[in-house]
Design a protein around this motif. Structure first.
Motif, mmCIF file in Angstrom:
data_model
loop_
_atom_site.group_PDB
_atom_site.id
_atom_site.type_symbol
_atom_site.label_atom_id
_atom_site.label_comp_id
_atom_site.label_asym_id
_atom_site.label_seq_id
_atom_site.Cartn_x
_atom_site.Cartn_y
_atom_site.Cartn_z
ATOM 1 N N ALA A 204 -41.524 13.666 -27.294
ATOM 2 C CA ALA A 204 -41.244 12.292 -26.870
ATOM 3 C C ALA A 204 -41.255 12.145 -25.343
ATOM 4 O O ALA A 204 -40.407 11.476 -24.761
ATOM 5 C CB ALA A 204 -39.908 11.826 -27.439
ATOM 6 N N THR A 205 -42.250 12.763 -24.710
ATOM 7 C CA THR A 205 -42.347 12.751 -23.251
ATOM 8 C C THR A 205 -43.737 12.301 -22.817
ATOM 9 O O THR A 205 -44.743 12.718 -23.398
ATOM 10 C CB THR A 205 -42.063 14.156 -22.670
ATOM 11 O OG1 THR A 205 -40.779 14.585 -23.109
ATOM 12 C CG2 THR A 205 -42.095 14.136 -21.152
ATOM 13 N N GLU A 206 -43.812 11.457 -21.790
ATOM 14 C CA GLU A 206 -45.099 11.006 -21.266
ATOM 15 C C GLU A 206 -45.614 12.014 -20.235
ATOM 16 O O GLU A 206 -44.871 12.435 -19.351
ATOM 17 C CB GLU A 206 -44.970 9.629 -20.622
ATOM 18 C CG GLU A 206 -46.311 9.054 -20.177
ATOM 19 C CD GLU A 206 -46.192 7.664 -19.589
ATOM 20 O OE1 GLU A 206 -46.675 6.700 -20.210
ATOM 21 O OE2 GLU A 206 -45.582 7.546 -18.507
ATOM 22 N N SER A 207 -46.881 12.382 -20.370
ATOM 23 C CA SER A 207 -47.515 13.321 -19.441
ATOM 24 C C SER A 207 -48.684 12.643 -18.749
ATOM 25 O O SER A 207 -49.406 11.842 -19.358
ATOM 26 C CB SER A 207 -48.010 14.564 -20.187
ATOM 27 O OG SER A 207 -46.946 15.268 -20.779
ATOM 28 N N PHE A 208 -48.870 12.971 -17.488
ATOM 29 C CA PHE A 208 -50.005 12.492 -16.702
ATOM 30 C C PHE A 208 -51.035 13.622 -16.645
ATOM 31 O O PHE A 208 -50.717 14.740 -16.235
ATOM 32 C CB PHE A 208 -49.550 12.098 -15.302
ATOM 33 C CG PHE A 208 -50.659 11.622 -14.420
ATOM 34 C CD1 PHE A 208 -51.204 10.360 -14.582
ATOM 35 C CD2 PHE A 208 -51.164 12.441 -13.419
ATOM 36 C CE1 PHE A 208 -52.228 9.909 -13.769
ATOM 37 C CE2 PHE A 208 -52.188 12.005 -12.589
ATOM 38 C CZ PHE A 208 -52.724 10.746 -12.769
ATOM 39 N N ILE A 209 -52.257 13.327 -17.087
ATOM 40 C CA ILE A 209 -53.287 14.368 -17.193
ATOM 41 C C ILE A 209 -54.497 13.985 -16.353
ATOM 42 O O ILE A 209 -54.970 12.844 -16.409
ATOM 43 C CB ILE A 209 -53.716 14.566 -18.666
ATOM 44 C CG1 ILE A 209 -52.506 14.935 -19.524
ATOM 45 C CG2 ILE A 209 -54.791 15.648 -18.780
ATOM 46 C CD1 ILE A 209 -52.802 14.977 -21.012
ATOM 47 N N GLU A 210 -55.004 14.945 -15.566
ATOM 48 C CA GLU A 210 -56.222 14.776 -14.785
ATOM 49 C C GLU A 210 -57.236 15.846 -15.180
ATOM 50 O O GLU A 210 -56.876 17.017 -15.314
ATOM 51 C CB GLU A 210 -55.948 14.887 -13.281
ATOM 52 C CG GLU A 210 -55.389 13.636 -12.666
ATOM 53 C CD GLU A 210 -55.422 13.682 -11.141
ATOM 54 O OE1 GLU A 210 -55.253 12.621 -10.529
ATOM 55 O OE2 GLU A 210 -55.620 14.780 -10.583
ATOM 56 N N ILE A 211 -58.482 15.414 -15.397
ATOM 57 C CA ILE A 211 -59.541 16.343 -15.807
ATOM 58 C C ILE A 211 -60.707 16.228 -14.828
ATOM 59 O O ILE A 211 -61.218 15.124 -14.586
ATOM 60 C CB ILE A 211 -60.040 16.037 -17.233
ATOM 61 C CG1 ILE A 211 -58.868 16.028 -18.210
ATOM 62 C CG2 ILE A 211 -61.088 17.050 -17.671
ATOM 63 C CD1 ILE A 211 -59.229 15.555 -19.597
ATOM 64 N N SER A 212 -61.116 17.364 -14.262
ATOM 65 C CA SER A 212 -62.244 17.402 -13.340
ATOM 66 C C SER A 212 -63.246 18.458 -13.792
ATOM 67 O O SER A 212 -62.864 19.483 -14.362
ATOM 68 C CB SER A 212 -61.780 17.750 -11.916
ATOM 69 O OG SER A 212 -60.851 16.811 -11.445
ATOM 70 N N ALA A 213 -64.517 18.186 -13.535
ATOM 71 C CA ALA A 213 -65.567 19.167 -13.799
ATOM 72 C C ALA A 213 -65.761 20.032 -12.557
ATOM 73 O O ALA A 213 -65.778 19.519 -11.427
ATOM 74 C CB ALA A 213 -66.866 18.471 -14.171
ATOM 75 N N LEU A 214 -65.908 21.332 -12.773
ATOM 76 C CA LEU A 214 -66.067 22.281 -11.662
ATOM 77 C C LEU A 214 -67.391 23.025 -11.789
ATOM 78 O O LEU A 214 -67.776 23.450 -12.876
ATOM 79 C CB LEU A 214 -64.928 23.293 -11.642
ATOM 80 C CG LEU A 214 -63.495 22.767 -11.487
ATOM 81 C CD1 LEU A 214 -62.512 23.928 -11.528
ATOM 82 C CD2 LEU A 214 -63.340 22.000 -10.187
ATOM 83 N N ILE A 215 -68.059 23.197 -10.652
ATOM 84 C CA ILE A 215 -69.297 23.974 -10.600
ATOM 85 C C ILE A 215 -69.205 24.918 -9.405
ATOM 86 O O ILE A 215 -68.856 24.491 -8.296
ATOM 87 C CB ILE A 215 -70.528 23.065 -10.463
ATOM 88 C CG1 ILE A 215 -70.682 22.188 -11.699
ATOM 89 C CG2 ILE A 215 -71.794 23.890 -10.248
ATOM 90 C CD1 ILE A 215 -71.808 21.194 -11.609
ATOM 91 N N VAL A 216 -69.498 26.173 -9.627
ATOM 92 C CA VAL A 216 -69.482 27.165 -8.548
ATOM 93 C C VAL A 216 -70.912 27.418 -8.108
ATOM 94 O O VAL A 216 -71.788 27.702 -8.933
ATOM 95 C CB VAL A 216 -68.817 28.482 -9.010
ATOM 96 C CG1 VAL A 216 -68.847 29.507 -7.891
ATOM 97 C CG2 VAL A 216 -67.382 28.212 -9.462
ATOM 98 N N ARG A 217 -71.143 27.315 -6.814
ATOM 99 C CA ARG A 217 -72.480 27.506 -6.259
ATOM 100 C C ARG A 217 -72.426 28.488 -5.095
ATOM 101 O O ARG A 217 -71.403 28.583 -4.398
ATOM 102 C CB ARG A 217 -73.040 26.156 -5.768
ATOM 103 C CG ARG A 217 -73.460 25.226 -6.899
ATOM 104 C CD ARG A 217 -74.712 25.765 -7.573
ATOM 105 N NE ARG A 217 -75.228 24.867 -8.585
ATOM 106 C CZ ARG A 217 -75.018 24.992 -9.884
ATOM 107 N NH1 ARG A 217 -74.252 25.980 -10.320
ATOM 108 N NH2 ARG A 217 -75.567 24.160 -10.749
ATOM 109 N N PRO A 218 -73.533 29.225 -4.873
ATOM 110 C CA PRO A 218 -73.567 30.156 -3.730
ATOM 111 C C PRO A 218 -73.587 29.406 -2.403
ATOM 112 O O PRO A 218 -74.248 28.379 -2.277
ATOM 113 C CB PRO A 218 -74.875 30.925 -3.949
ATOM 114 C CG PRO A 218 -75.723 30.015 -4.784
ATOM 115 C CD PRO A 218 -74.776 29.266 -5.668
#
Length: 309
Positions: A204-218
């Motif tokens: 019964a708790t509200e959560s704040f969620i953030e989702i990001s895409a990650l790319i690793v490059r040389p």
């Protein structure tokens, strides 16, 4: 090596969030060094994701505003198909708006003409011409669906664009309630749908969620790697009250119990109904016999009476 270092240093962030050392969050990047369309795409694929894709017209106008003061032509990830006059972006989507400066049926690669005053700045050019570049950074997941909510977990999903399916990447998921926790979810190549399960949440708790895409490059400048991060997609999710879940479970169990009693109750009902039917049938049969006997007796008596007379 020296050319690549120059290109990296000339890369200018157009749309940028949370810029930090070793980490870049961006959508489009301008590389101010002329090269052919094919060399430009090779460069963008190596150091970012691909040439810039402006599938929505609002993205096109966002880039127009960002390049308004630049007197240059920029290659886009837009190319004419060899067998038709249709234009497609490098992720396979078709061009859905008409903002051509003028029609050119010879050029097969498209540029954005930033120096033009009018809003229509797309131009078809020969692919071997040298122009500056618009590179594409990683795309944030859009939209994110809440598939399931429990008292201590949530299950989220989103469609992975064809653009990101072609690029090895992962997702950075930060969940904040009283404190913030960050987890990494690798993308499985070829999947059009991404599913994640965020557990160990409070009831019964509200959560704040953030989702990001990650790319690793040389990173040829530093000799190490650079991480590109998309603009985060944010949402709020409230977990279920565990007490409420128990009440629902009790109701379900009671319903199942009643359902389990239904078959025997039905059998008893049928037996009782059949018994009543048999009894009514016997009583009815007995009444008919009595009626027949009474009629027969009456007939005999009448005959006897007539014989005597």
């Amino acid at each position: 090596m020296f050319e690549t270092q120059i290109l990296q240093r000339l890369a200018v962030l157009v749309v940028c969030h949370d810029f930090a050392v070793g980490q870049i969050s961006s959508r489009y990047l301008l590389v101010q060094r002329p090269m052919s369309w094919f060399k430009a795409r090779e460069f963008c694929q190596r150091h970012y994701v691909d040439l810039g894709v402006l599938s929505q017209e609002e993205q096109y106008f966002t880039l127009l505003n960002a390049t308004a003061t630049l007197n240059a032509s920029f290659w886009l990830g837009l190319q004419r198909q060899s067998t038709s006059s249709d234009w497609k972006w490098v992720d396979g989507e078709e061009l859905r708006y008409d903002d051509w400066h003028r029609r050119n049926y010879e050029g097969r690669c498209a540029s954005l003409e930033a120096m033009l005053q009018k809003a229509k700045k797309l131009l078809a050019r020969y692919c071997d011409e040298s122009h500056m570049i618009v590179c594409q950074g990683p795309l944030s997941p859009q939209p994110v669906s809440v598939d399931s909510v429990g008292n201590n977990h949530v299950i989220l999903s989103w469609n992975v664009s064809a653009f990101m399916q072609m690029t090895p990447h992962s997702y950075n998921v930060t969940t904040c309630t009283n404190t913030c926790d960050t987890l990494f979810y690798p993308y499985t190549d070829g999947c059009a749908l991404m599913n994640i399960n965020i557990s160990n949440l409070s009831s019964a708790t509200e959560s704040f969620i953030e989702i990001s895409a990650l790319i690793v490059r040389p990173d040829s400048v530093t000799g190490g790697n650079v991480t590109l991060r998309s603009k985060p997609t944010a949402l709020r999710v409230r977990t279920v009250d565990s007490g409420g879940q128990k009440n629902v479970l009790i109701v379900i169990l009671k319903s199942l119990k009643l359902m389990s009693l239904a078959p025997p109750l039905w059998i008893v009902y049928r037996i009782l109904k059949n018994s009543l039917f048999l009894r009514e049938f016997k009583e009815s049969d007995h009444d008919i016999s009595l009626l027949e006997l009474t009629t027969e007796d009456t007939t005999v008596d009448l005959r006897k009476t007539r014989g005597i007379g």
